[in-house]
Design an enzyme around this catalytic site. Structure first.
Site, PDB file in Angstrom:
ATOM      1  N   ASP A 316       0.865  -1.054  -0.004  1.00 12.98           N
ATOM      2  CA  ASP A 316       0.074   0.063   0.097  1.00 12.98           C
ATOM      3  C   ASP A 316       0.895   1.344  -0.076  1.00 12.98           C
ATOM      4  OD1 ASP A 316      -2.004   1.613  -0.020  1.00 12.98           O
ATOM      5  OD2 ASP A 316      -3.078   0.786   1.751  1.00 12.98           O
ATOM      6  N   GLU A 517     -10.409   7.208   3.925  1.00 12.18           N
ATOM      7  CA  GLU A 517      -9.398   6.795   4.870  1.00 12.18           C
ATOM      8  C   GLU A 517      -9.397   7.395   6.226  1.00 12.18           C
ATOM      9  OE1 GLU A 517      -5.759   5.571   2.970  1.00 12.18           O
ATOM     10  OE2 GLU A 517      -6.451   6.312   1.048  1.00 12.18           O
TER      11      GLU A 517
HETATM   12  C1  BGC Z   1      -4.318   7.726  -1.139  1.00 10.91           C
HETATM   13  C2  BGC Z   1      -3.968   8.201  -2.105  1.00 10.91           C
HETATM   14  C3  BGC Z   1      -3.720   9.594  -2.350  1.00 10.91           C
HETATM   15  C4  BGC Z   1      -2.822   9.995  -1.342  1.00 10.91           C
HETATM   16  C5  BGC Z   1      -2.515  11.584  -0.875  1.00 10.91           C
HETATM   17  C6  BGC Z   1      -3.165   8.075  -0.018  1.00 10.91           C
HETATM   18  O1  BGC Z   1      -3.560   7.474   1.186  1.00 10.91           O
HETATM   19  O2  BGC Z   1      -4.709   6.399  -1.251  1.00 10.91           O
HETATM   20  O3  BGC Z   1      -4.938   7.692  -3.324  1.00 10.91           O
HETATM   21  O4  BGC Z   1      -3.850  10.298  -3.278  1.00 10.91           O
HETATM   22  O5  BGC Z   1      -2.944   9.261  -0.048  1.00 10.91           O
HETATM   23  O6  BGC Z   1      -1.497  11.723  -0.011  1.00 10.91           O
HETATM   24  C1  BGC Z   2      -4.988   3.098   0.188  1.00  6.73           C
HETATM   25  C2  BGC Z   2      -5.412   1.927  -0.771  1.00  6.73           C
HETATM   26  C3  BGC Z   2      -5.393   2.498  -2.011  1.00  6.73           C
HETATM   27  C4  BGC Z   2      -3.678   3.152  -2.337  1.00  6.73           C
HETATM   28  C5  BGC Z   2      -3.579   3.762  -3.613  1.00  6.73           C
HETATM   29  C6  BGC Z   2      -3.873   3.919   0.094  1.00  6.73           C
HETATM   30  O1  BGC Z   2      -3.655   4.750   0.875  1.00  6.73           O
HETATM   31  O2  BGC Z   2      -5.137   2.506   1.666  1.00  6.73           O
HETATM   32  O3  BGC Z   2      -6.728   1.402  -0.549  1.00  6.73           O
HETATM   33  O4  BGC Z   2      -5.370   1.554  -2.896  1.00  6.73           O
HETATM   34  O5  BGC Z   2      -3.736   4.078  -1.382  1.00  6.73           O
HETATM   35  O6  BGC Z   2      -4.573   4.905  -3.843  1.00  6.73           O
END
Ligand code: BGC
Ligand code: BGC
Length: 794
Positions: A316, A517
């Site tokens: 991740d 998130e």
């Molecule tokens: C998300 C990403 C997002 C990024 C921004 C991640 O946790 O999953 O898709 O663009 O944080 O910092």
């Molecule tokens: C998230 C994932 C996601 C990835 C890419 C991460 O922060 O936990 O679920 O697929 O970012 O965006």
């Protein structure tokens, strides 16, 4: 034409394999081997490819950067095996890029990754992965399906299979190969900000629906069309325990007996693996203190060994960087623990270099690297990436814009929205009577961004998104208006409940603002926004029956609203087809949705996973014709009064009673643009836990919150000193902070204390003003009574 290249290659013995997309350049002519007929051509096997790759190119196969941090030239130079677009990355730096730009960029990356390499090294196309977690929702104009919590309430595996198939087609249209979905978390604490990504608190239901989504996205293994042109690779995520962290804190620790934890949180994996899921994403969380990305017994022992998963284990977002002893750019531990692909959005260059070094010096055995690379190459073979070497826009579905947000796909989304509505109370108002004059109120009534939720166009969703960012979508009000008209009645929109005249019935649409998130983590299950409650009460006072339509990513304590309304519908996050909600309200579709999460009787927020403490148990939901009456509910909620408002901005969120405004433009969670202020998320300790706040000349930023008389403590950083005066005021005389901010230049994160000592007062409002353009970064703002009497410091 590219077939021919393979023909020649296949004929060339040994390692003279070249997977070049550029058919005009003559491929390596291996000495003395005549070209063979096209029909006999077979692409080189993953093993042949691997054997012909340099160490640098092997390592690049397992490094996954974000499209926001690479150019096609980087891809050409490094030859990454895979790339991703995070929730905030769109083509050419534009989150709202037109759909055609996605395909155009996919072509550019594909061409870069397949440009012939010297010395007979194979040029292996890169795969592109995206978070199509409820439809291909990063892309403007795509069908946005209800989020998983809603699909759990619909409980219909066949429907989910069709959603998966439609989503895969829309992804293929834009030339992308792979989605990070489905989430098969078993959310066990609804305070968790990702609860809506979970189908259910019930592991068996998650297993059944998750496997159906995998089949929809990929097809069925062994059947024709598996991972074919209209399919994409799926990802079961996040292995494992994401839904089981203590207090529902995202990315936190999961405690307990391993076997018991697996019985809940790993339970959906066997079904997904059985369904042939191509990849599994390692979770951010730790289990009994050990972060999953470095957890060999679980990633290798359990996932590979006991569960028999042989696809790609993808990390991740910088998840490896959280392993003890690791940084984002240096973490052999993760590969050694069993990770195959590092998701390293920005620090890919340094990570690539450290991995190469660690293989050279023996820290990482070549065999482990080879194994990981082979898995990536096998996934490519499965996806047909090597067959014919066709660039994204030349593939069967590439550029089929008629299929992106097509009427057929939207019909499936509407069906899903209808099937997921859960009726919790109905004292005789639903279904709405034909001919009824209806008033529709609430700020969510005509708000497509809100009904779509997080992971929609942007990572967090909502914010400054408008209906224009969801072309082709229908708001809940649009659906009600059309249905009312068709039934010989009329619906009017009165966001604040002031349409005038006395309607037969009022529908109040309200709910949680979008989040994704950890930004959605809550300390309790109280719903503090009283807009809906006030509207319901106002209608009741006029004797107008009401229907509450509640948009949320989780069950919340809604006793006040349940009491105030005659009917209450849990509508979840229905997506782009708001008309599905009206279908149930008007009885065009039966109310078949049933809770896939227990609904809390109290607001405190202790984990609730069964009938004990539930107002409505798992499986609850009324039919439209049900006569059940709901007795008045207890409205006490200590958490509502206990909030002392000390944290104004922390972990990427504003406190519940805190507002940020640039003149009169509200910046939800201190993010967005308005009146000369541009506030965007940046990472300090966690993703987007801090803000970069840019002031245009003369701009002002005001924060308001509870008046505690305490001092403000602000964690901040200045990379370039102000060029003109910057002041702060709490209502009294502006206090000039230009000089201390200049001193702070380039010194990293610092703490500023602002008290009545320099501000003259310390009420509930703080305004920063800058005479010229200036940028400050802020990660925390809190009220600190200990500092109340102290001098101001910077
Ligand atoms: C998300 C990403 C997002 C990024 C921004 C991640 O946790 O999953 O898709 O663009 O944080 O910092
Ligand atoms: C998230 C994932 C996601 C990835 C890419 C991460 O922060 O936990 O679920 O697929 O970012 O965006």
């Amino acid at each position: 034409m590219t077939r021919k290249i393979f023909g020649q290659l296949a004929a060339s013995v040994g390692f003279a394999v070249l997977l070049a997309g550029c058919s005009t350049t003559a491929p390596l002519q291996p000495m003395g081997t005549p070209p063979v007929a096209q029909s006999e051509a077979a692409p080189p096997s993953p093993e042949q490819l691997l054997a012909a790759m340099s160490l640098e190119r092997k390592v690049a196969q397992i490094v996954m950067p974000d499209i926001g941090s690479i150019t096609p030239a980087d891809v050409r130079r490094y030859r990454f095996g895979t790339i991703l677009n995070g929730g905030n990355s769109g083509p050419y730096g534009d989150d709202k890029a037109p759909a055609a730009d996605w395909l155009k960029l996919a072509d550019e990356f594909w061409e870069a990754s397949t440009a012939p390499l010297p010395g007979g090294e194979p040029a292996v196309p890169a795969l592109w992965a995206t978070d199509a977690v409820h439809g291909h929702a990063n892309v403007i104009g795509a069908t946005v399906f209800p989020h998983n919590i809603a699909l759990g309430a619909a409980g219909d595996a066949d429907l989910i299979r069709r959603i998966g198939a439609a989503t895969a087609v829309e992804i293929a249209v834009t030339g992308i190969d792979w989605t990070f979905a489905p989430t098969i978390a078993v959310a066990r604490d609804d305070r968790w900000g990702r609860t809506y990504e979970s189908y259910s608190e019930d592991p068996q239901l998650v297993a059944r629906l998750g496997a159906a989504m995998v089949e929809g996205l990929q097809g069925r293994p062994g059947e024709p069309g598996f991972l074919g042109a209209d399919k994409v690779a799926a990802t079961a995520k996040h292995f494992f325990g994401d839904g089981g962290t203590a207090q529902g804190v995202d990315q936190g620790d999961v405690n307990g007996d391993l076997a018991e934890l697996m019985a809940i949180h790993a339970a959906p994996y066997p079904a997904a693996i059985e369904a042939g899921v191509a990849s599994v994403m390692a979770s951010f969380n730790s289990i009994n203190g050990t972060k999953m990305h470095g957890n060999a017994p679980l990633l290798t022992g359990e996932l590979r060994g006991r569960l028999g998963f042989d696809g790609v284990v993808v990390g991740d977002w910088n998840g490896h960087g959280q392993v003890a002893g690791c940084t984002n750019s240096d973490c052999p531990q993760a590969l050694l623990a069993g990770l195959d692909v590092y998701m390293v959005p920005e620090d890919w260059k340094a990570l690539h270099a450290s991995l190469v070094k660690q293989v050279r010096n023996g820290t990482i055995p070549m065999q482990r690297l080879d194994e990981a690379v082979l898995r990536v190459l096998r996934l490519k073979r499965q996806l047909g990436t090597f067959d014919g070497q066709v660039k994204p826009s030349d593939r069967a579905y590439g550029g089929r814009w008629d299929l992106l947000g097509s009427p057929e796909h939207r019909a499936i989304a509407r069906e899903a929205a209808a099937k997921s509505q859960v009726l919790l109370k109905n004292h005789g108002v639903l279904p709405l009577k034909p001919g009824a004059r209806i008033e529709v109120a609430g700020s969510a009534a005509d708000n497509i961004a809100q009904q779509a939720g997080g992971w929609s166009v942007t990572w967090q969703g909502g914010g400054d998104l408008t209906a224009a960012d969801f072309p082709g979508a229908t708001s809940i009000f649009d659906g009600i208006a059309a249905a009312a008209k068709a039934a010989g009645g009329q619906a009017v929109l009165a966001k604040d409940g002031q349409a005038g005249g006395k309607p037969d019935v009022a529908i109040v649409v309200f709910g949680e603002e979008p989040y994704a998130e950890f930004v959605g983590d809550r300390k309790d299950l109280a719903f503090r926004d009283e807009e809906g409650l006030a509207l319901l009460k106002a209608y009741r006072a006029q004797g107008i029956p009401t229907v509450a339509v509640f948009l949320s990513g989780r069950p919340l304590w809604m006793n006040r609203e349940l009491n105030a309304a005659e009917a209450f519908v849990a509508a979840w996050l229905p997506g782009s087809e708001g008309a599905g909600v009206a279908d149930v309200l008007f009885g065009q579709h039966p109310a078949t949705g049933r809770l896939s999460f227990s609904w809390p009787a109290s607001c405190e927020g202790a984990p609730l996973n069964g009938p004990e403490g539930a107002l409505f148990p798992l499986g609850y939901g009324l039919d439209l014709g049900a006569a059940a009456r709901l007795a008045p509910l207890d409205e006490t909620c200590n958490a509502l009064t206990a909030d002392n408002g000390a944290a104004w901005f922390a972990a990427g969120r504003l406190g519940v009673q805190v507002q940020a405004v640039a003149d009169n433009a509200v910046l939800p969670d201190l993010r967005g643009t308005g009146n000369g202020i541009t506030a965007s998320g940046i990472d300090r300790k966690a993703q987007e836990d801090a803000r970069r706040i840019a002031f245009a000349r003369g701009a002002k930023l005001t924060l308001t919150g509870p008046d505690s008389g305490a001092a403000w403590r602000i964690a901040y950083q200045v990379s370039a000193r102000p060029t003109a005066s910057v002041t702060v005021t709490a209502g009294g005389k502006p206090f000039d902070i230009t000089q201390p901010l200049s001193v702070a230049e380039g010194k990293g994160w610092r703490a500023m204390v602002l008290s009545a000592a320099c501000l003259g007062e310390a009420g509930g409002r703080l305004t920063f003003a800058s005479e010229d353009a200036f940028v400050i970064q802020i990660s925390e703002i809190s009220r600190d009574s200990a500092a109340e009497a102290t001098e101001c410091s910077f």
